[in-house]
Write an enzyme that holds these catalytic residues in place. Structure first.
Site, short mmCIF file in Angstrom:
data_model
loop_
_atom_site.label_atom_id
_atom_site.label_comp_id
_atom_site.label_asym_id
_atom_site.label_seq_id
_atom_site.Cartn_x
_atom_site.Cartn_y
_atom_site.Cartn_z
N LYS A 93 0.81 -1.22 0.00
CA LYS A 93 0.00 0.00 0.00
C LYS A 93 0.84 1.27 0.00
CE LYS A 93 -0.45 -0.82 4.89
NZ LYS A 93 -0.04 -2.23 4.86
N LYS B 140 -4.03 3.90 2.15
CA LYS B 140 -5.17 3.20 1.56
C LYS B 140 -6.19 4.19 1.01
CE LYS B 140 -4.38 -0.75 4.59
NZ LYS B 140 -4.63 -1.29 5.95
#
Lengths: 430, 430
Positions: free
Chosen positions: B107, B207
């Site tokens: 991520k 995210k």
């Protein structure tokens, strides 16, 4: 290989869903073009009533001859939102024969003839996508067949019919009976004039067949799905459920047997604990709970029906098949390699909540308990309540096969001291 | 064009996630072969500590030279589960240069360098998939970029960090303070020894950047994401939330502005109503709520971390990129055509819950209300409680911009009668 010309779309059906599909294709044309890499053009709309005014659709596109539209030869994608078996099936088959990919929202047809339609798609190197056929807008087919393609799904537990969930939620929250809740659902437009397909579980059973097929890489026919409606669920059942810390939902349940060697698919009302994520799915919403080996417990939640939500799913598929056509590829087709046997309902193992009306005299509990023991059904809890010379006995079992439970109930009915079996409800999601 | 030879996979990293990926590739090899249409073979595993015993992995596959593995020339897919920026970024770039597709769970890297990596993938005609980078096992990237490809996403509201959700859930259910709940999370292995990345919202911010980018077809950099941790949430805040019928969650919020012309992305603790589906997401689970124009409200729920769940997402991507390689196609790449401006936090519009410690004397409420009015922040409710010569004032506002609220708070602090601003909490999900 890359096509820069517009992709031509034939829309079959222009009702609640079809008109939304057409509307979004028009109002969001630029976005669709950017996401696909080529424009998509509505090339024809097949309808039954051509005289109806359809806002935003060029009248020149309207035709009553769906077959001619599909056979035109320049159609890249056919969107089928007619529903039902025929003429949808013939039209889809004809579409593949004429080189089109197909996006369908037709659960009944997919559940009945999915294998043949997938074979036709593959034979012609085209796509058959149908995200909208199960649980409306909720992405479910794609996550199951793509996101979880590297995992092993063991169970799918779903609220896949909004009408029945609305009715059951209403009964739960207001204490209403079935008929009263159904009347309200009808008045609000959540239930159709003839609610049979929903309340008898036919709609959910078609979705269960589709979900089980994809989840277990196995063909599951509609006839393989055990089906029980929810018309006999009573306010008393909800009262019993509450005492158990449960509510009642109409569930579509697809399970892999403990030994992994077979699968089952069924639709019936069941008690589920209030702590289960599905218990809090209110109103006409749908949700599907998936248990897989590596991913664990997943849930997908959203509106399960309605014009715009279903159109969203159709258009997501449209973008995918258009991208595939542009790239000269096809998406994942039918995956039925596992070919597991589908076991009959008798082999399903679960827990049961049984309410009996019994004579209020000594020895009845012993008699009843003996019947359970003789059929190999182990009792978890029993609650006895006397009232006016009669008594009620509520038995909750440990896990047992449906066949064993059916045998137990038949034997209980033959006891003189058992006046009646008030209700039998499966207990799921524990 | 169809390859029948085995597809060769290089695994970079063999920790909690990598070892599960290797295990499933071995134990479920037959299923993977059937689903892909060709066998997949683990061709090499790059690790830092080669001496560590790795059950089920052929020691001959182990190497410490990840670069050489990626450059070998016969690798079809590189799975990157090292994490961090370097050497992951160089290895992925090298992988594309040598003709491999890439599956990543990274991520931080995707949030920082997603655009460049996507460009590298596209330049070499290969795939970059990263379902595992956001919310572990929960299918989210694929639904957003494929299922909703025909829809318009207006808001993404997510619990995307399991550690902080565990801590906040514990505070909510037990009345514990932050430190006590953190200690328990650490003891149970839900929080790392240095929990900064989680509790300060860095993990969630990465995210949020990825989700916003996909949802809005717009590049959103990590720097574009406003970030506030949850270390200052107190038991008193939870008490206030309860009075409002709310709980507190650390949310990643990606929104399209009301006029559609810009977007925002932010991470901060917020009150959400108990009736909101996100409110009942307990423990270390993750869930992402998506609001789109046609589909309406969707929610995706599941385990957001852990070896096996993350491996499930990685393997789903592996199957997809292998299918694409076999079909000579690529999946959807970066979609950033909308290129909407990302507005700063000051332009975010939401509601606020503000607790003030004020002098307990006449006219204070009027003074405070005047300050709100002067800054254009409309008050929904005020509750005043006197205690020992001091008083507390709880103000809940209507929707206002963050800039207006910030101005209001600064002005409140300068009032003699305001002893302190005890807490400011945004109210979301209404």
């Amino acid at each position: 290989m890359m096509r820069t010309r517009p992709l031509k779309v034939a829309l079959l059906g222009c009702g609640v869903v079809g008109s939304e599909v057409a509307r979004i294709m028009t109002t969001h044309a630029d976005d669709l073009t950017a996401r696909i890499g080529a424009p998509v053009e509505l090339a024809g709309v097949a309808v039954r009533r051509p005289s109806k005014v359809r806002e935003g659709i060029d009248p020149a596109l309207i035709t009553t001859d769906a077959t001619a539209l599909v056979k035109r030869g320049d159609i890249d994608v056919v969107i089928e939102v007619i529903g039902g078996i025929e003429p949808a099936r013939s039209l889809i088959t004809t579409a593949f024969e004429h080189g089109a990919s197909v996006v369908s929202a037709n659960k009944a047809l997919l559940a009945q003839d999915g294998a043949a339609l997938h074979a036709a798609a593959e034979a012609h190197g085209r796509d058959l996508y149908y995200e909208a056929a199960v649980a409306g807008a909720i992405p479910l087919i794609r996550p199951l067949r793509e996101s979880l393609a590297g995992d092993k799904v063991n169970r799918v537990l779903g609220i896949v019919n909004g009408t029945t969930n609305f009715i059951l939620d209403k009964m739960d929250s207001t204490g209403a009976g079935y008929q009263e809740a159904l009347d309200e659902a009808t008045a609000l437009g959540y239930a159709e004039a003839d609610p049979t397909a929903d309340v008898e579980g036919f709609d959910a059973a078609a979705k269960a067949a589709i979900l089980a097929g994809i989840a277990f890489h196995t063909r599951v026919r509609l006839d393989d799905v055990y089906r029980e409606g929810m018309t006999e669920v009573t306010a008393a059942d909800f009262a019993s459920a509450k005492e158990m810390g449960c509510t009642i939902k109409l569930l579509a349940i697809c399970e892999r047997a403990a030994d992994g060697a077979s699968v089952t698919a069924r639709v019936h009302p069941a008690m589920i604990p209030l702590s289960h994520p599905l218990a809090s799915v209110r109103g006409a919403y749908n949700a599907v709970f998936v248990e897989s080996e590596a991913a664990g417990q997943l849930m997908f939640y959203g509106p399960g029906a309605g014009g715009a939500p279903t159109a969203s799913a159709v258009l997501g598929d449209l973008v995918a098949v258009c991208r595939n056509l542009r790239g000269g590829a096809t998406g994942p087709g039918e995956s039925a390699y596992a070919a597991l046997p589908v076991s009959p309902m008798g082999e399903v193992v679960t827990r049961y909540h049984i309410s009996l009306d019994v004579a209020d005299k000594p020895g009845v509990l012993a008699q009843v308990a003996t019947v359970f023991a003789e059929h190999g059904v182990s009792i978890d809890t029993v609650r006895q309540q006397g009232k006016d010379g009669e008594a009620s006995l509520v038995v909750v079992t440990h896990r047992a096969s449906d066949a064993a439970l059916t045998g137990t109930v038949a034997a209980l009915r033959s006891l003189d001291t058992v006046r009646g079996v008030a209700s039998i409800m499966r207990v799921e999601g524990e």
